[in-house]
Motif scaffolding. Structure first.
Motif, PDB file in Angstrom:
ATOM      1  N   LEU A 183       0.818  -1.218   0.000  1.00 48.27           N
ATOM      2  CA  LEU A 183       0.000   0.000   0.000  1.00 48.27           C
ATOM      3  C   LEU A 183       0.846   1.260   0.000  1.00 48.27           C
ATOM      4  CD1 LEU A 183      -2.672  -1.078   2.647  1.00 48.27           C
ATOM      5  CD2 LEU A 183      -2.985  -0.927   0.172  1.00 48.27           C
ATOM      6  N   GLY A 184       2.135   1.117   0.125  1.00 42.65           N
ATOM      7  CA  GLY A 184       3.010   2.277   0.124  1.00 42.65           C
ATOM      8  C   GLY A 184       3.010   3.047   1.431  1.00 42.65           C
ATOM      9  N   LEU A 185       2.628   2.368   2.524  1.00 45.92           N
ATOM     10  CA  LEU A 185       2.583   3.048   3.814  1.00 45.92           C
ATOM     11  C   LEU A 185       3.980   3.136   4.418  1.00 45.92           C
ATOM     12  CD1 LEU A 185      -0.567   1.374   5.448  1.00 45.92           C
ATOM     13  CD2 LEU A 185      -0.440   3.548   4.224  1.00 45.92           C
ATOM     14  N   THR A 186       4.297   4.301   4.982  1.00 44.77           N
ATOM     15  CA  THR A 186       5.554   4.433   5.716  1.00 44.77           C
ATOM     16  C   THR A 186       5.419   3.715   7.055  1.00 44.77           C
ATOM     17  OG1 THR A 186       4.882   6.467   6.825  1.00 44.77           O
ATOM     18  CG2 THR A 186       5.908   6.694   4.663  1.00 44.77           C
ATOM     19  N   THR A 187       6.561   3.545   7.732  1.00 47.87           N
ATOM     20  CA  THR A 187       6.537   2.882   9.036  1.00 47.87           C
ATOM     21  C   THR A 187       5.634   3.622  10.011  1.00 47.87           C
ATOM     22  OG1 THR A 187       8.805   2.121   8.669  1.00 47.87           O
ATOM     23  CG2 THR A 187       7.986   2.074  10.937  1.00 47.87           C
ATOM     24  N   ARG A 188       5.746   4.942  10.024  1.00 48.83           N
ATOM     25  CA  ARG A 188       4.927   5.729  10.938  1.00 48.83           C
ATOM     26  C   ARG A 188       3.437   5.621  10.570  1.00 48.83           C
ATOM     27  NH1 ARG A 188       5.856   9.465  14.717  1.00 48.83           N
ATOM     28  NH2 ARG A 188       7.346   7.852  15.292  1.00 48.83           N
ATOM     29  N   GLU A 189       3.144   5.621   9.270  1.00 57.20           N
ATOM     30  CA  GLU A 189       1.754   5.507   8.835  1.00 57.20           C
ATOM     31  C   GLU A 189       1.179   4.128   9.208  1.00 57.20           C
ATOM     32  OE1 GLU A 189       1.956   8.588   5.017  1.00 57.20           O
ATOM     33  OE2 GLU A 189       2.093   6.418   4.714  1.00 57.20           O
ATOM     34  N   ARG A 190       2.028   3.106   9.145  1.00 52.70           N
ATOM     35  CA  ARG A 190       1.571   1.764   9.544  1.00 52.70           C
ATOM     36  C   ARG A 190       1.207   1.757  11.026  1.00 52.70           C
ATOM     37  NH1 ARG A 190       2.831  -3.146  11.501  1.00 52.70           N
ATOM     38  NH2 ARG A 190       2.441  -5.006  10.219  1.00 52.70           N
ATOM     39  N   ASP A 191       2.019   2.421  11.855  1.00 53.11           N
ATOM     40  CA  ASP A 191       1.725   2.502  13.286  1.00 53.11           C
ATOM     41  C   ASP A 191       0.404   3.228  13.528  1.00 53.11           C
ATOM     42  OD1 ASP A 191       4.096   1.202  13.812  1.00 53.11           O
ATOM     43  OD2 ASP A 191       5.219   3.060  14.174  1.00 53.11           O
ATOM     44  N   VAL A 192       0.211   4.323  12.786  1.00 49.77           N
ATOM     45  CA  VAL A 192      -1.020   5.106  12.958  1.00 49.77           C
ATOM     46  C   VAL A 192      -2.232   4.292  12.532  1.00 49.77           C
ATOM     47  CG1 VAL A 192      -2.292   7.148  12.180  1.00 49.77           C
ATOM     48  CG2 VAL A 192       0.147   7.329  12.740  1.00 49.77           C
ATOM     49  N   LEU A 193      -2.116   3.572  11.384  1.00 47.54           N
ATOM     50  CA  LEU A 193      -3.242   2.770  10.901  1.00 47.54           C
ATOM     51  C   LEU A 193      -3.588   1.659  11.900  1.00 47.54           C
ATOM     52  CD1 LEU A 193      -5.317   2.041   8.771  1.00 47.54           C
ATOM     53  CD2 LEU A 193      -3.536   0.777   7.528  1.00 47.54           C
ATOM     54  N   ARG A 194      -2.567   1.081  12.524  1.00 48.09           N
ATOM     55  CA  ARG A 194      -2.823   0.040  13.537  1.00 48.09           C
ATOM     56  C   ARG A 194      -3.691   0.605  14.672  1.00 48.09           C
ATOM     57  NH1 ARG A 194      -0.172  -0.586  18.119  1.00 48.09           N
ATOM     58  NH2 ARG A 194       1.613   0.608  17.386  1.00 48.09           N
ATOM     59  N   LEU A 195      -3.388   1.836  15.082  1.00 45.90           N
ATOM     60  CA  LEU A 195      -4.146   2.445  16.172  1.00 45.90           C
ATOM     61  C   LEU A 195      -5.526   2.897  15.717  1.00 45.90           C
ATOM     62  CD1 LEU A 195      -1.225   4.444  17.809  1.00 45.90           C
ATOM     63  CD2 LEU A 195      -2.283   2.324  18.638  1.00 45.90           C
ATOM     64  N   VAL A 196      -5.627   3.364  14.464  1.00 45.56           N
ATOM     65  CA  VAL A 196      -6.941   3.708  13.914  1.00 45.56           C
ATOM     66  C   VAL A 196      -7.826   2.469  13.890  1.00 45.56           C
ATOM     67  CG1 VAL A 196      -8.167   4.390  11.802  1.00 45.56           C
ATOM     68  CG2 VAL A 196      -6.185   5.698  12.566  1.00 45.56           C
ATOM     69  N   SER A 197      -7.240   1.336  13.482  1.00 42.95           N
ATOM     70  CA  SER A 197      -7.999   0.081  13.422  1.00 42.95           C
ATOM     71  C   SER A 197      -8.448  -0.360  14.808  1.00 42.95           C
ATOM     72  CB  SER A 197      -7.142  -1.019  12.779  1.00 42.95           C
ATOM     73  OG  SER A 197      -6.754  -0.653  11.474  1.00 42.95           O
ATOM     74  N   ALA A 198      -7.692   0.059  15.807  1.00 42.54           N
ATOM     75  CA  ALA A 198      -8.059  -0.289  17.176  1.00 42.54           C
ATOM     76  C   ALA A 198      -9.041   0.707  17.782  1.00 42.54           C
ATOM     77  CB  ALA A 198      -6.804  -0.371  18.045  1.00 42.54           C
ATOM     78  N   GLY A 199      -9.486   1.690  16.970  1.00 39.70           N
ATOM     79  CA  GLY A 199     -10.498   2.637  17.427  1.00 39.70           C
ATOM     80  C   GLY A 199      -9.958   3.828  18.181  1.00 39.70           C
ATOM     81  N   ARG A 200      -8.652   4.074  18.112  1.00 37.05           N
ATOM     82  CA  ARG A 200      -8.069   5.205  18.845  1.00 37.05           C
ATOM     83  C   ARG A 200      -8.427   6.534  18.183  1.00 37.05           C
ATOM     84  NH1 ARG A 200      -6.569   1.008  21.186  1.00 37.05           N
ATOM     85  NH2 ARG A 200      -4.596   0.757  22.318  1.00 37.05           N
ATOM     86  N   THR A 201      -8.563   7.607  18.962  1.00 38.47           N
ATOM     87  CA  THR A 201      -8.741   8.967  18.453  1.00 38.47           C
ATOM     88  C   THR A 201      -7.374   9.551  18.112  1.00 38.47           C
ATOM     89  OG1 THR A 201      -8.524  10.000  20.624  1.00 38.47           O
ATOM     90  CG2 THR A 201     -10.741   9.267  19.964  1.00 38.47           C
ATOM     91  N   ASN A 202      -7.378  10.715  17.438  1.00 39.37           N
ATOM     92  CA  ASN A 202      -6.105  11.359  17.095  1.00 39.37           C
ATOM     93  C   ASN A 202      -5.311  11.700  18.351  1.00 39.37           C
ATOM     94  OD1 ASN A 202      -6.655  11.179  14.398  1.00 39.37           O
ATOM     95  ND2 ASN A 202      -7.220  13.333  14.124  1.00 39.37           N
ATOM     96  N   ARG A 203      -5.996  12.160  19.387  1.00 37.13           N
ATOM     97  CA  ARG A 203      -5.276  12.502  20.616  1.00 37.13           C
ATOM     98  C   ARG A 203      -4.656  11.259  21.247  1.00 37.13           C
ATOM     99  NH1 ARG A 203      -4.661  16.756  23.406  1.00 37.13           N
ATOM    100  NH2 ARG A 203      -6.149  17.886  22.110  1.00 37.13           N
ATOM    101  N   GLN A 204      -5.384  10.148  21.267  1.00 40.50           N
ATOM    102  CA  GLN A 204      -4.841   8.911  21.831  1.00 40.50           C
ATOM    103  C   GLN A 204      -3.667   8.396  21.011  1.00 40.50           C
ATOM    104  OE1 GLN A 204      -8.549   6.792  21.713  1.00 40.50           O
ATOM    105  NE2 GLN A 204      -8.905   6.983  23.938  1.00 40.50           N
ATOM    106  N   ILE A 205      -3.793   8.525  19.665  1.00 40.19           N
ATOM    107  CA  ILE A 205      -2.683   8.120  18.800  1.00 40.19           C
ATOM    108  C   ILE A 205      -1.456   8.966  19.102  1.00 40.19           C
ATOM    109  CG2 ILE A 205      -1.885   8.082  16.394  1.00 40.19           C
ATOM    110  CD1 ILE A 205      -4.790   7.462  15.582  1.00 40.19           C
ATOM    111  N   ALA A 206      -1.663  10.281  19.241  1.00 36.00           N
ATOM    112  CA  ALA A 206      -0.552  11.193  19.510  1.00 36.00           C
ATOM    113  C   ALA A 206       0.149  10.833  20.815  1.00 36.00           C
ATOM    114  CB  ALA A 206      -1.070  12.631  19.553  1.00 36.00           C
ATOM    115  N   GLU A 207      -0.636  10.527  21.846  1.00 40.72           N
ATOM    116  CA  GLU A 207      -0.036  10.184  23.151  1.00 40.72           C
ATOM    117  C   GLU A 207       0.767   8.895  23.072  1.00 40.72           C
ATOM    118  OE1 GLU A 207      -3.427  10.047  25.672  1.00 40.72           O
ATOM    119  OE2 GLU A 207      -3.604  12.248  25.847  1.00 40.72           O
ATOM    120  N   GLU A 208       0.264   7.909  22.331  1.00 36.07           N
ATOM    121  CA  GLU A 208       0.953   6.619  22.265  1.00 36.07           C
ATOM    122  C   GLU A 208       2.222   6.690  21.427  1.00 36.07           C
ATOM    123  OE1 GLU A 208      -0.081   1.928  21.343  1.00 36.07           O
ATOM    124  OE2 GLU A 208      -1.625   3.354  21.964  1.00 36.07           O
ATOM    125  N   LEU A 209       2.204   7.517  20.379  1.00 37.24           N
ATOM    126  CA  LEU A 209       3.354   7.590  19.472  1.00 37.24           C
ATOM    127  C   LEU A 209       4.261   8.789  19.756  1.00 37.24           C
ATOM    128  CD1 LEU A 209       1.655   6.626  16.060  1.00 37.24           C
ATOM    129  CD2 LEU A 209       2.888   5.148  17.660  1.00 37.24           C
TER     130      LEU A 209
END
Length: 1021
Positions: A950-976
């Motif tokens: 899909l051409g995802l960068t490493t960081r984008e893969r991490d973000v997509l994993r958290l999106v798939s887990a139902g995280r909000t942008n703020r929760q993603i930001a805190e975890e990463l």
């Protein structure tokens, strides 16, 4: 009162036969065919008065209409010696709305308020909330939206827009036409304009436009010549409906010299037997025909001649003061004699040809002319409904001015200037304000005491206690004119006005208004390439020092802070920005506050307070978007991503820049769009998306009118050409960048990147001493705080040049090397490393300097650099340090080291090949050959991780994993450990790459592809 209309009258003096013009008509038909195929066409038809331009356009329009094409006409309207702003475009758009109401409404959707400046009817569907605003990009925004409107309307059907009598066009119409001709790219559209070539003397305002159009390959010029004798014969035969006597043809051809209109006049006069003994000029021939009319008809003809290109029937009636029956008879006589003709729409009258109108107008006595203008003005004041509402104010100002009545003309001219500004017709606004200055001393004091209040002067403080009610003062008038001159590009006139204003203020003890005029001079001096504007800004700062907070004070501080951010950042700039924000908040100056906060945020990042500075800039961007502030949206989407790029967050920058492109294109901010393209090219280069970067750089060169973003685009193209080994191409683009930037206003953000390219070109050509000289100039100028983002690449390039020269044992490199390396070491020691990217560059530069000084770094040094750049998403830089690590490993020579070097060189060559970086490919190949390494390998297996496909960068893969887990942008930001804004940008990029419209769809797609199966199993255990 009902409108009086005449029955249709046959015109015997218009030939029913279209004569000649086969080549010209073929050119028009070819343009029509190209437009029908989706390639917009621009044509300009020139020829002397009476040569047949209108007849040619009519013949073409008739043929186009038979094909189902929508043809709309717009004529430049002359009132006395004045043109109505945008008149031909308003007329054409009104006709387009009448013919294609649904298509035009759809094309204008969302921009009705802005486009209502050209077509007021659109305002009915869009209540104005910023109608009284003007800004630097207001006129360009209107032009861009007009171009887009025409392209959209002509997306599915061919449209012909014909604009006649360009020689009468106002400056705003000329500017808009030039813009259309330069920027139309799509749509089944033909735009053609006509003008009288015999009117275009050396100082005629149309002359520069014609010269510009001659340079545009997309514009075709058609020059209509006079008829030859055979064509004159055919024309006469058509007029008389019989074959003319050859002697008669000879005589008329000789007297008319082949001018089609004069052929008509002479043919009719000869046929009616009124040419006997006539030996005067052709102009006199036209007057003779008028003088044969009854006295009342002659009087009406003189009235119409002075009223403008077209005069409404009810206005003629009010000025003529004849009984209605007598007026009808007079008009009938003039129409029957083919002197006057009913105007399109049937509501007024015009001369059948402008030559007749000019002959009649020129024959008026001076007193008679001013008396007629007075009558027109008095009639309009008594009944404003006599003319269309959109024309009333401008026409009244013209009539009173030409009536030579300063007491009446001054208020009328000032009202007209407001109307012109609200249409972004700043050129006409300036002309009217200059007339007001001319009339000022002649107008009685009691009239000046009742003038309108000040209109639009940005933050200039009007004279008097209450700006909303205090009558305009002369200094206020000069302030209005200075702003109008700056906004329309008449900067020399604006500079003269500011000089006169400051002269008047010398003995007034009015520091606030003087400071405002000095700020205007600073902007104008920079725009005219007369200097950097700091002297003028310094004077303004001295004038406001110690004064209480005000909008002027806030603007002076904000302007000074922004100037310093770009040229001399440091504590003084930070202090000015902080006070500008404080003062702007205290006085409620919203735009100044937002711009000052953008500047302050950028300065904070450059001073090392990265997260707080970026948060400040993100907040401004969010406020601008929420409130639709077009005056700040461009800068917020240029400066924020520029700062992000500077600290190495290129992916974040690209996301905001993509949003910036959408907004600047939507709102018609062409110059801001050019800056966005230039910054996008820079970030895409960093990310290794070089082909996209080249496209963005070219768009920066082609978009808008500002020179500096074009310089940025050229320099990016130079960088790409240098990295790809095309040294000659790099030199050409560098020369273009220098030309665009100029020498009058040096800025580190321009000069240091150009020095980087110049140094690289010298090094690539083996001219090490020239490379050193380029670096020496930059070192001598110094790297003040805030310039580290440009300084680190330059210092690194100088260090690599020295390092490679030592490796190749170039004899010219020996002399002066030690002293030069010492200078580089000293600069490196002093330069800040507050961002991970800068720290990586510092370590790399030190390693290259050690290599240049024969202190070859250990492999661990290069290995640490590889690790650093792997986290920075800079593939070209990563490839280069991998190459250096491979060199260091091969110098040791063990089997493990050779194996590791082989893999590093494979990765380096693959990246360099993908980028097209030929010098690095060659260097890698050469190193492998010297070490007798084989870089070819079996093709890699298909990616086991679907995310790679899909051409995802490493960081984008991490973000997509958290999106798939139902995280909000703020929760993603805190975890990463990133900001919520950065998380938002990553989510937007992911949605684009996955081709989905929302987070739920992205999560579903990730689940179907099994992207995070192992994570799911683990989390569920």
């Amino acid at each position: 009162m009902t409108h009086a209309k005449l029955d249709p009258v046959e015109s015997r003096s218009v030939s029913p036969v279209f004569v000649g013009r086969a080549t010209e008509l073929e050119t028009l038909h070819d343009a029509f065919a190209r437009a029908a195929a989706g390639e917009p066409q621009a044509l300009v038809i020139g020829g002397e008065a009476g040569v047949g331009k209108t007849r040619l356009v009519e013949e073409f329009a008739t043929a186009a209409a038979r094909e189902g094409t929508v043809v709309v006409l717009g004529g430049c309207v002359e009132i006395g010696a004045d043109g109505l702003p945008f008149a031909p475009f308003s007329t054409a758009l009104r006709a387009l709305r009448r013919e294609l109401p649904d298509e035009l409404a759809a094309a204008a959707a969302g921009q009705e308020e802005e486009l209502a400046r050209l077509l007021p009817e659109l305002a009915e569907t869009a209540p104005a909330h910023q109608a009284n605003r003007s800004d630097e990009e207001g006129m360009a925004r209107l032009f861009e939206l007009t171009a887009r409107l025409l392209e959209r309307v002509a997306a599915r059907r061919t449209v012909v827009v014909a604009l006649e009598d360009l020689h009468w066009a106002d400056a705003s119409t000329r500017h808009l036409l030039a813009y259309l001709f330069r920027t139309l790219r799509t749509g089944r559209l033909v735009v053609l304009a006509t003008y009288r070539s015999d009117d275009i003397h050396r100082r005629h305002p149309l002359r520069p436009l014609l010269a510009e159009l001659d340079r545009l390959r997309t514009v075709r010029r058609i020059d209509l010549g006079r008829f030859n004798r055979a064509e004159v014969g055919r024309q006469i035969a058509g007029i008389l409906a019989t074959e003319p006597d050859p002697a008669q043809v000879d005589e008329i051809f000789e007297r008319s010299d082949g001018n089609a209109f004069f052929v008509e006049e002479l043919a009719v006069a000869t046929h009616e037997g009124c040419c006997t003994g006539l030996t005067d000029t052709l102009r006199d021939l036209l007057l003779v025909r008028v003088e044969r009319l009854p006295e009342a008809a002659q009087r009406v003809a003189r009235i119409v001649a002075e009223g403008g290109s077209t005069v409404e029937y009810r206005l003629i009636e009010a000025v003529a003061r004849l009984a209605e029956d007598d007026l009808i008879e007079a008009l009938r006589a003039a129409v029957n004699a083919n002197i006057l003709t009913a105007a399109p729409g049937g509501d007024g009258y015009r001369f059948r040809h402008s030559l007749v109108r000019e002959a009649v107008g020129d024959d008026l006595l001076p007193g008679e002319r001013s008396r007629l203008n007075r009558r027109y003005a008095e009639a309009l004041e008594a009944d404003p409904t006599l003319v269309p509402a959109g024309e009333r104010v401008m026409r009244l100002a013209s009539y009173w001015y030409h009536a030579h009545d300063p007491a009446k003309a001054l208020p009328a001219v000032l009202e007209a200037s407001v109307a012109a500004r609200r249409r972004h017709a700043h050129s006409e606004q300036l002309r009217l304000l200059e007339r007001a200055m001319e009339l000022w001393d002649s107008a009685p004091e009691d009239i000046r005491a009742t003038l309108r209040p000040v209109d639009y002067t940005e933050v200039y403080p009007p004279c008097g206690c209450d700006p909303a009610t205090t009558p305009l003062r002369y200094l206020d008038l000069m302030a209005e004119a200075a702003v109008a001159g700056r906004l329309c590009g008449e900067r020399e006139r604006a500079l003269k006005i500011t000089k006169r204003a400051l002269h008047l203020l010398e003995d007034e003890g009015d520091p606030l208004r003087a400071a405002w005029f000095w700020v205007q001079r600073s902007r104008l001096v920079q725009a005219q390439a007369r200097g950097d504007g700091w002297k003028e800004l310094g004077t303004a700062q001295e004038l406001v020092r110690g004064l209480p907070p005000s909008e002027v004070h806030a603007e002076v501080l904000a302007t000074a802070a922004n100037w310093s951010m770009l040229r001399d950042p440091g504590p003084d700039a930070m202090s000015a920005a902080e006070r500008a924000v404080e003062y702007a908040r205290m006085v409620g100056a919203e735009d100044i506050e937002l711009n000052a906060r953008l500047t302050l945020g950028g300065l904070m990042v450059e001073a090392g307070d990265t997260e707080a500075g970026l948060a400040q800039m993100h907040e401004v961007r969010d406020e601008v978007l929420a409130r639709g502030l077009t005056a700040v949206v461009g800068r917020s989407h240029v400066n924020l991503p520029s700062v992000l790029e500077g600290v190495g967050r290129s992916e974040d920058a690209v996301g905001i820049l993509r949003e910036g492109l959408r907004l600047t294109q939507q709102w018609g901010l062409r110059d801001s769009e050019a800056w966005v393209w230039a910054n996008l090219a820079e970030s895409l280069i960093s990310l290794g998306r070089w082909d996209e970067a080249a496209d963005a750089a070219v768009n920066a060169q082609r978009t808008g009118q500002a020179a500096k973003p074009r310089g940025g685009g050229s320099n990016s193209l130079a960088r790409l050409a240098l990295a790809r080994g095309d040294i000659a191409e790099a030199g050409r683009h560098l020369a273009a960048a220098r030309a665009f930037y100029g020498t009058h206003d040096p800025m580190p953000q321009n000069n240091l990147p150009m020095s980087y390219v110049a140094l690289g070109i010298s090094a690539a050509e083996g001219r090490l001493l020239d490379a050193r000289a380029e670096a020496d100039r930059a070192l001598s100028a110094g790297f003040p705080p805030g310039t580290q983002r440009y300084a680190w690449p330059l210092l690194l390039a100088a260090a690599i040049a020295e390092s490679d020269a030592r490796a190749h044992a170039l004899p010219a490199a020996q002399e002066g090397r030690t002293a030069f390396l010492d200078r580089l070491f000293e600069a490196v020691r002093k330069l800040t490393t507050g961002a991970p990217l800068w720290l990586a560059y510092e370590k790399w530069t030190r390693a290259e300097l050690d290599r240049a000084a024969s202190r070859a770094p250990e492999p661990d040094t290069w290995s640490d650099l590889v690790t650093a750049f792997e986290a920075l998403e800079r593939p070209y830089d990563l490839a280069q340090v991998r190459h250096r690590l491979a060199e260091a490993l091969l110098a040791i020579g063990g089997d493990d080291e050779r194996s590791r070097a082989t893999e590093l060189l494979r990765l380096t060559r693959a990246a360099a090949t993908h980028l097209g970086a030929r010098p690095l490919v060659d260097a890698t190949t050469h190193l492998a050959q010297r070490a007798r390494l084989t870089l070819t390998a079996a093709p890699p297996p298909p990616p086991t991780d679907p995310a790679d496909a899909l051409g995802l960068t490493t960081r984008e893969r991490d973000v997509l994993r958290l999106v798939s887990a139902g995280r909000t942008n703020r929760q993603i930001a805190e975890e990463l450990f990133i900001s919520p804004k950065t998380a938002s940008v990553h989510v937007s990029n992911i949605l684009g790459k996955l081709g989905v419209s929302g987070r739920g769809e992205a999560a579903a797609l990730a689940h179907r592809m099994g992207l995070f199966v192992s994570e799911s199993l683990t989390s569920g255990a």
